[in-house]
Design a protein around this motif. Structure first.
Motif, mmCIF file in Angstrom:
data_model
loop_
_atom_site.group_PDB
_atom_site.id
_atom_site.type_symbol
_atom_site.label_atom_id
_atom_site.label_comp_id
_atom_site.label_asym_id
_atom_site.label_seq_id
_atom_site.Cartn_x
_atom_site.Cartn_y
_atom_site.Cartn_z
ATOM 1 N N TRP A 53 0.837 -1.209 0.000
ATOM 2 C CA TRP A 53 0.000 0.000 0.000
ATOM 3 C C TRP A 53 0.865 1.249 0.000
ATOM 4 C CZ3 TRP A 53 -1.183 3.561 4.161
ATOM 5 C CH2 TRP A 53 -2.281 4.395 3.907
ATOM 6 N N LEU B 41 2.759 2.721 -3.228
ATOM 7 C CA LEU B 41 2.105 3.556 -4.233
ATOM 8 C C LEU B 41 2.506 5.020 -4.090
ATOM 9 C CD1 LEU B 41 -1.502 2.033 -4.286
ATOM 10 C CD2 LEU B 41 0.421 1.537 -5.807
ATOM 11 N N LEU B 42 2.902 5.420 -2.879
ATOM 12 C CA LEU B 42 3.278 6.809 -2.641
ATOM 13 C C LEU B 42 4.699 7.122 -3.095
ATOM 14 C CD1 LEU B 42 1.697 7.951 0.746
ATOM 15 C CD2 LEU B 42 1.822 9.283 -1.347
ATOM 16 N N ARG C 191 -2.044 1.467 -12.081
ATOM 17 C CA ARG C 191 -2.114 2.330 -10.902
ATOM 18 C C ARG C 191 -3.544 2.807 -10.657
ATOM 19 N NH1 ARG C 191 1.245 5.239 -7.702
ATOM 20 N NH2 ARG C 191 3.033 4.377 -8.841
ATOM 21 N N GLU D 103 -4.923 2.276 -6.815
ATOM 22 C CA GLU D 103 -5.170 3.403 -5.932
ATOM 23 C C GLU D 103 -6.622 3.458 -5.462
ATOM 24 O OE1 GLU D 103 -3.980 6.682 -8.353
ATOM 25 O OE2 GLU D 103 -5.909 6.821 -9.408
ATOM 26 N N ARG D 104 -7.495 2.686 -6.071
ATOM 27 C CA ARG D 104 -8.908 2.659 -5.654
ATOM 28 C C ARG D 104 -9.230 1.459 -4.763
ATOM 29 N NH1 ARG D 104 -12.480 2.252 -10.485
ATOM 30 N NH2 ARG D 104 -10.693 1.330 -11.572
ATOM 31 N N MET E 204 -5.701 4.283 -1.715
ATOM 32 C CA MET E 204 -4.688 5.328 -1.697
ATOM 33 C C MET E 204 -5.209 6.631 -2.290
ATOM 34 S SD MET E 204 -1.689 6.215 -0.733
ATOM 35 C CE MET E 204 -0.793 4.716 -0.311
ATOM 36 N N ALA E 205 -6.193 6.540 -3.187
ATOM 37 C CA ALA E 205 -6.761 7.751 -3.779
ATOM 38 C C ALA E 205 -7.446 8.635 -2.741
ATOM 39 C CB ALA E 205 -7.757 7.382 -4.875
ATOM 40 N N TYR F 296 -1.331 11.621 -1.194
ATOM 41 C CA TYR F 296 -1.333 11.059 -2.546
ATOM 42 C C TYR F 296 -2.074 11.979 -3.510
ATOM 43 C CZ TYR F 296 -1.581 7.445 -6.188
ATOM 44 O OH TYR F 296 -1.452 6.729 -7.353
ATOM 45 N N GLN F 297 -3.178 12.562 -3.060
ATOM 46 C CA GLN F 297 -3.909 13.506 -3.881
ATOM 47 C C GLN F 297 -3.051 14.728 -4.202
ATOM 48 O OE1 GLN F 297 -7.390 14.368 -1.547
ATOM 49 N NE2 GLN F 297 -8.250 12.300 -1.788
ATOM 50 N N ARG G 156 -0.519 13.936 -6.911
ATOM 51 C CA ARG G 156 -1.114 13.866 -8.236
ATOM 52 C C ARG G 156 -1.333 15.260 -8.808
ATOM 53 N NH1 ARG G 156 -6.069 9.767 -8.363
ATOM 54 N NH2 ARG G 156 -5.796 10.124 -10.598
#
Length: 322
Positions: free
Chosen positions: A112, A115-116, A211, A215-216, A310-311, A316-317, A320
């Motif tokens: 998890w 992803l960052l 990804r 992320e969902r 993660m979204a 993380y937001q 992006r």
């Protein structure tokens, strides 16, 4: 077996030889997609360096398929980080990723958090304890995602021979998925999620996904992460967006029976949460060890925590947006 699964086995189960490397590279150039390979590692000094070296030699230097190789150290007490860095990986310690949320032990926790600290449009996970590693494990599961835009997640399938401590084979494992798979995961999937009955290695640690899907998804923090991800992906994107690829033979370090018992308990708990989101009064497992003339109980907590998609994480937001 459901007719849908029989069809899926024909249309979504391939061999690594079905997609030559030159075809995969052409698809990558045409799409502009990037690929991250992530190795979650806990005390894997003996093997992690060799895996990183093979990936970098075959798929970074000789063929530009992989854009980054990242090892997430999950609190190793040996020289895992040093071996991975010496082989050319970027090494990130689990605890420095998203420090406002204290890390807990577990493989899913590391996946998890990865992803960052990765950027690839496609994220490929590879266990760090594999012996005699082949880059086919990466090309086999990344290739379908690059050549078919409709696919979202691809798992590796393989034979799993039992091996001795020196790596020599003690018996064939053709068609077998491992002890926890055969005794726990496969019965659960066949009974409760029969659409997933066609996966040869549902608990395998080698898989790649977009990804945008990862992320969902929620991530069980422990051993239940692979089963949870497969079930959640089925509900989110459907069976035809999932696939598997035969990459040959997987040789790795085997766990003892009690460790497998704890793994099975975590997997059962992950399944239970997805079946009913019910409250488990006692999420623990008691096992027994001989101590002299008596058996002593050892009670272990069963992983029940899950990380949110993660979204939903602010950091993380923000990345992006940046």
């Amino acid at each position: 077996m459901l007719e849908e699964v029989e069809r899926w086995l024909i249309e979504r189960s391939w061999s690594v030889t079905d997609r030559p490397l030159h075809r995969i590279l052409a698809a990558k150039r045409a799409s502009g997609q990037t690929v991250s390979v992530v190795l979650p590692a806990l005390n894997e000094e003996a093997t992690v360096g060799d895996i990183v070296s093979v990936i970098r030699h075959d798929l970074v230097h000789q063929a530009p398929l992989v854009d980054e190789v990242v090892v997430i150290d999950s609190g190793s007490t040996d020289r895992t980080s040093e071996a991975a860095a010496a082989a050319g990986a970027r090494v990130v310690h689990r605890d420095v990723i998203l420090p406002r949320i204290p890390a807990v032990p577990g493989k899913g926790e590391v996946l998890w958090r990865s992803l960052l600290v990765t950027r690839g449009d496609i994220v490929c996970f590879v266990d760090a304890d594999l012996r005699d590693f082949s880059s086919d494990f990466v090309t086999g599961i990344v290739g379908p995602l690059l050549t078919d835009p409709h696919l979202q997640l691809v798992k590796a399938m393989y034979d799993r021979p039992m091996t001795r401590a020196d790596g020599s084979i003690t018996g064939a494992g053709a068609g077998q998925g491992g002890r926890v798979t055969e005794l726990m995961a496969r019965p659960l999937l066949n009974m409760h999620w029969p659409q997933l009955a066609g996966f040869v290695q549902p608990l395998g640690g080698e898989y790649a996904a977009r990804r945008g899907l990862l992320e969902r998804l929620p991530f069980p923090v422990g051993y239940g992460v692979e089963l949870g991800m497969l079930v959640d992906a089925l509900h989110m994107v459907g069976l035809d967006a999932l696939a598997q690829v035969d990459v040959g033979v997987r040789k790795h370090r085997h766990q003892d029976g009690q460790a497998l018992g704890r793994m099975a308990a975590a997997i059962y708990r992950t399944a239970q949460l997805r079946l009913a989101r019910a409250h488990l009064l006692r999420p623990s497992l008691t096992q027994f060890e001989r101590a002299g003339d008596a058996f002593e109980p050892r009670t272990y907590s069963v992983d029940t925590e899950e990380r949110p998609p993660m979204a939903d994480i602010a950091e993380y937001q923000a990345r992006r947006v940046a």
